[in-house]
Scaffold this active site. Structure first.
Site, PDB file in Angstrom:
ATOM      1  N   GLU A  44      -3.401  -0.963 -21.920  1.00 18.93           N
ATOM      2  CA  GLU A  44      -3.014  -1.744 -20.849  1.00 18.93           C
ATOM      3  C   GLU A  44      -1.515  -2.396 -20.771  1.00 18.93           C
ATOM      4  O   GLU A  44      -0.820  -2.232 -19.594  1.00 18.93           O
ATOM      5  CB  GLU A  44      -4.075  -2.860 -20.840  1.00 18.93           C
ATOM      6  CG  GLU A  44      -3.961  -3.788 -19.435  1.00 18.93           C
ATOM      7  CD  GLU A  44      -3.633  -3.276 -18.136  1.00 18.93           C
ATOM      8  OE1 GLU A  44      -3.991  -2.042 -17.987  1.00 18.93           O
ATOM      9  OE2 GLU A  44      -3.430  -3.948 -17.203  1.00 18.93           O
ATOM     10  N   ARG A  91       0.951  -1.131  -0.041  1.00 20.58           N
ATOM     11  CA  ARG A  91       0.119   0.066   0.027  1.00 20.58           C
ATOM     12  C   ARG A  91       1.003   1.439  -0.081  1.00 20.58           C
ATOM     13  O   ARG A  91       0.337   2.340  -0.019  1.00 20.58           O
ATOM     14  CB  ARG A  91      -0.901   0.058   1.265  1.00 20.58           C
ATOM     15  CG  ARG A  91      -1.580  -1.275   1.377  1.00 20.58           C
ATOM     16  CD  ARG A  91      -2.962  -1.214   2.465  1.00 20.58           C
ATOM     17  NE  ARG A  91      -3.918   0.039   2.184  1.00 20.58           N
ATOM     18  CZ  ARG A  91      -4.970   0.113   1.962  1.00 20.58           C
ATOM     19  NH1 ARG A  91      -5.359  -1.263   1.485  1.00 20.58           N
ATOM     20  NH2 ARG A  91      -5.475   1.160   1.800  1.00 20.58           N
ATOM     21  N   ASN A 117      -4.129   7.742   7.307  1.00 24.80           N
ATOM     22  CA  ASN A 117      -3.802   7.489   5.833  1.00 24.80           C
ATOM     23  C   ASN A 117      -5.018   8.351   5.454  1.00 24.80           C
ATOM     24  O   ASN A 117      -5.963   8.509   5.832  1.00 24.80           O
ATOM     25  CB  ASN A 117      -4.361   5.925   5.658  1.00 24.80           C
ATOM     26  CG  ASN A 117      -4.813   5.720   4.067  1.00 24.80           C
ATOM     27  OD1 ASN A 117      -4.074   6.298   3.253  1.00 24.80           O
ATOM     28  ND2 ASN A 117      -5.440   4.426   3.946  1.00 24.80           N
TER      29      ASN A 117
END
Ligand code: M6R
Length: 615
Positions: free
Chosen positions: A484, A27, A101
């Site tokens: 992509e 993260r 966060n």
């Protein structure tokens, strides 16, 4: 962005928190830190850089042991990735520690106010003000949960906060507005984390926290209230995957494992959604048939890879349902005043369910009276909770920052939505739906076959490690696949990579072609819409004539491309609309191998974080 862990129980809090941080490091990995109330005080350690730096610090300077603790792994917003800006942040007396966060938008005003009252703030972060404000409220007589509620009422922006206090050593308090936070409930122990992966080794029993809620964590349970102190209703759920799903399982990188898991992820996402007669049973789509029949357009909002899934969905939705479909970058959506009403169906696609841009877009859509259907991979996350309905993808936890199996399952979910709309609105007959479903059910095997033939792709990638630029071309659904492929290469190999619609080439990008420039071309099936195929074969010849090194992804048996392909990557024969499910896979492998060859971190590319929870 940022991973947060909190623990109260009978184990060593530091061990639990550090193991949790390890699982949340995807993260954010700019810095890491921990705090443990112990021996009447508060012990904390933090270090810039990856978690390993904190581990070294803790070996050199061990913290006293305690059974309550918090930890943080950071993706920097305010203030660079330094030791001083690393979380936790403490008040001046060193009695309270907080991790965060999100972004506290009014931090500058609060900072000025605190400085005026004699507080000395030592970091450049927005977070530090919270530690000081909590300390003030606690000193004024509030317990830690009440102090958190009082402070949260003063904060603007998005935040998950978790705090401990030296004078309340058996309590961890968390707060949530717009950023993710889940509770884990164990036997005589409780957990808080940005993601269940942090505590899945200890318990699979979880509680979702709602907006503007504060949770008080004790060994014997948790209490949840609103920011105003009123008791809050919460939803408990069982996490349906176990700790092994969040391990590398013998692979060098999570990304490799996740690429390999794609056949199963695709099959799992189809499971239980087709009845014995071959019709779709999407019970999750809790939007009534009458309402679906009334729709006059579909609008898809998403970011990054999920946006590319949306671009592909547009082809399927418009072709199968004859409903107009717009696809919009979630970050642009609400700012251009989109035309929405109750007859628009908004589909929000998100692996994490926490992407702030997508969340804001769906909120905007609901304010305009549109129904929102989420396609999401994370149970209990914010986007499905705030949507009218959700179709979960069953990819399992995706840990690598670069999205792979989530993308393929998003595609499957999009196809299901398109077919379901066709079924309900009567634009697609049962036998046609059954035929596509049959093709979809076979796709998992086709993905498996692609994976078995990837060694030449890896070798090719290694041979291109010294290149600066790679271009990607496609037509029809191959165009989003090209986008992509370019995104994967940018984020993993840090190379200049661009995807183009092959038809656009002559309108400018062809000027980029030079001797030996690698150009990957995704070729549509020669069957069916063969005009597309023929046109792209011409495009390949045009770039090759100008010196490009052509890397051609084409169906087995497509011989027309052979004379013009410097490198040929074969994919199984697949219906045109479903082809992205197989044509994307070599591009994932290509990017992963190029990143490895260039010595890059595959699972944690520089500057990125898995969930983008700030706008
Ligand atoms: O969690 P989400 O699907 O909402 O995330 C959207 C993007 O941030 C994500 O797809 C990102 O582009 C990936 N890193 C791409 O590999």
């Amino acid at each position: 962005m940022c991973g947060i862990v909190g623990y109260v129980g009978s184990q060593s809090a530091l061990d639990v928190v550090m193991a949790g941080l390890k699982r949340l490091e995807y993260r954010g990995y700019d810095s890491a830190g921990v705090a443990v109330p112990a021996d009447g005080g508060l012990a904390a350690a933090k270090r810039a850089g990856k978690l390993v730096n904190l581990e070294k610090e803790l070996l050199e300077r061990p913290l006293p042991s305690g059974s309550t603790g918090i930890g943080h792994t950071r993706w920097a917003t305010h203030g660079g990735p330094t030791d001083a800006n690393a979380h936790p942040h403490l008040d001046n007396a060193g009695r309270v520690a907080v991790v965060h966060n999100g972004i506290i938008e009014n931090f500058a005003a609060l900072r000025g106010e605190l400085a005026g009252r004699g507080h000395d703030l030592v970091s450049e972060t927005d977070t530090e003000v919270v530690a000081h404000l909590l300390a003030e409220e606690f000193s004024a007589g509030a317990d830690l949960a009440e102090a958190m509620r009082l402070v949260c009422r003063r904060l603007e922006g998005a935040f998950t906060l978790v705090a401990v206090h030296a004078d309340a050593p058996d309590v961890v308090v968390g707060a949530r507005r717009n950023s993710p936070l889940v509770v884990g409930v164990g036997e005589g122990e409780s957990f808080l984390a940005s993601d269940v992966a942090a505590f899945i080794a200890h318990t699979r029993s979880a509680i979702e926290l709602g907006q503007d809620q504060v949770v008080e964590l004790r060994r014997d349970g948790v209490t949840v209230t609103g920011f105003d102190g009123s008791p809050a209703e919460v939803r408990s759920y069982h996490v349906d995957w176990d700790a092994s799903a969040a391990e590398k399982g013998g692979y060098d990188y999570f990304m490799l494992k996740e690429i390999a898991e794609q056949p199963k992820a695709v099959a799992d996402t189809l499971l239980g959604r087709i009845d014995a007669a071959g019709s779709l049973t999407l019970d999750e789509v809790r939007i009534g048939a009458a309402e679906l029949r009334e729709l006059d357009k579909v609008v898809i909002v998403a970011c990054g890879t999920a946006f590319h899934a949306g671009l592909i969905a547009k082809y399927a939705i418009e072709h199968w349902t004859r409903l107009p479909c717009e696809v919009e970058l979630a970050s642009e959506f609400r700012y251009r005043d989109p035309i929405l009403d109750p007859r628009s169906l908004v589909v929000a696609i998100s692996q994490s369910g926490e992407t702030m841009d997508t969340l804001m877009a769906l909120r905007h859509a609901r304010e305009q009276g549109s129904k929102v259907l989420a396609i999401c991979n994370t149970n209990g996350s914010t986007i499905p909770r705030e949507s009218d309905a959700v179709l979960y993808t069953h990819a399992g936890p995706e840990v690598a920052v670069a999205s792979t199996k989530a993308f393929l399952t998003q595609l499957v979910a999009c196809y299901l939505v398109a077919l379901y709309l066709g079924q309900v609105r009567g634009t697609k007959w049962g036998d046609e739906i059954r035929a596509v479903i049959r093709d979809l059910s076979r796709i998992s095997g086709a993905v498996e076959r692609v994976l078995e033939t990837m060694e030449p792709v890896r070798a090719l990638a290694r041979s291109l490690a010294g290149k600066k630029t790679v271009l990607f071309l496609g037509r029809h659904v191959g165009y989003p696949v090209a986008l992509e492929g370019a995104l994967k290469l940018k984020e993993l190999a840090y190379m200049h990579a661009e995807g183009f619609a092959a038809g656009e080439l002559k309108h400018g990008p062809i000027a980029l072609i030079e001797e030996d420039l690698p150009v990957v071309v995704v070729v549509p099936s020669p069957r069916g819409r063969s005009v597309l195929h023929d046109k792209i074969v011409s495009n390949i010849q045009e770039i090759r004539a100008r010196g490009a090194r052509t890397i051609v992804i084409a169906e087995e048996g497509d011989d027309a491309v052979v004379p013009y392909a410097d490198h040929l990557i074969r994919i199984p024969v697949t219906p045109t609309l479903l082809q992205p499910l197989v044509s994307t896979v070599p591009l994932q492998v290509f990017a992963c191998e190029l990143a490895t060859a260039r010595g890059n971190e595959v699972d944690q590319p520089r500057n990125l974080a898995k969930s983008v929870t700030v706008e």
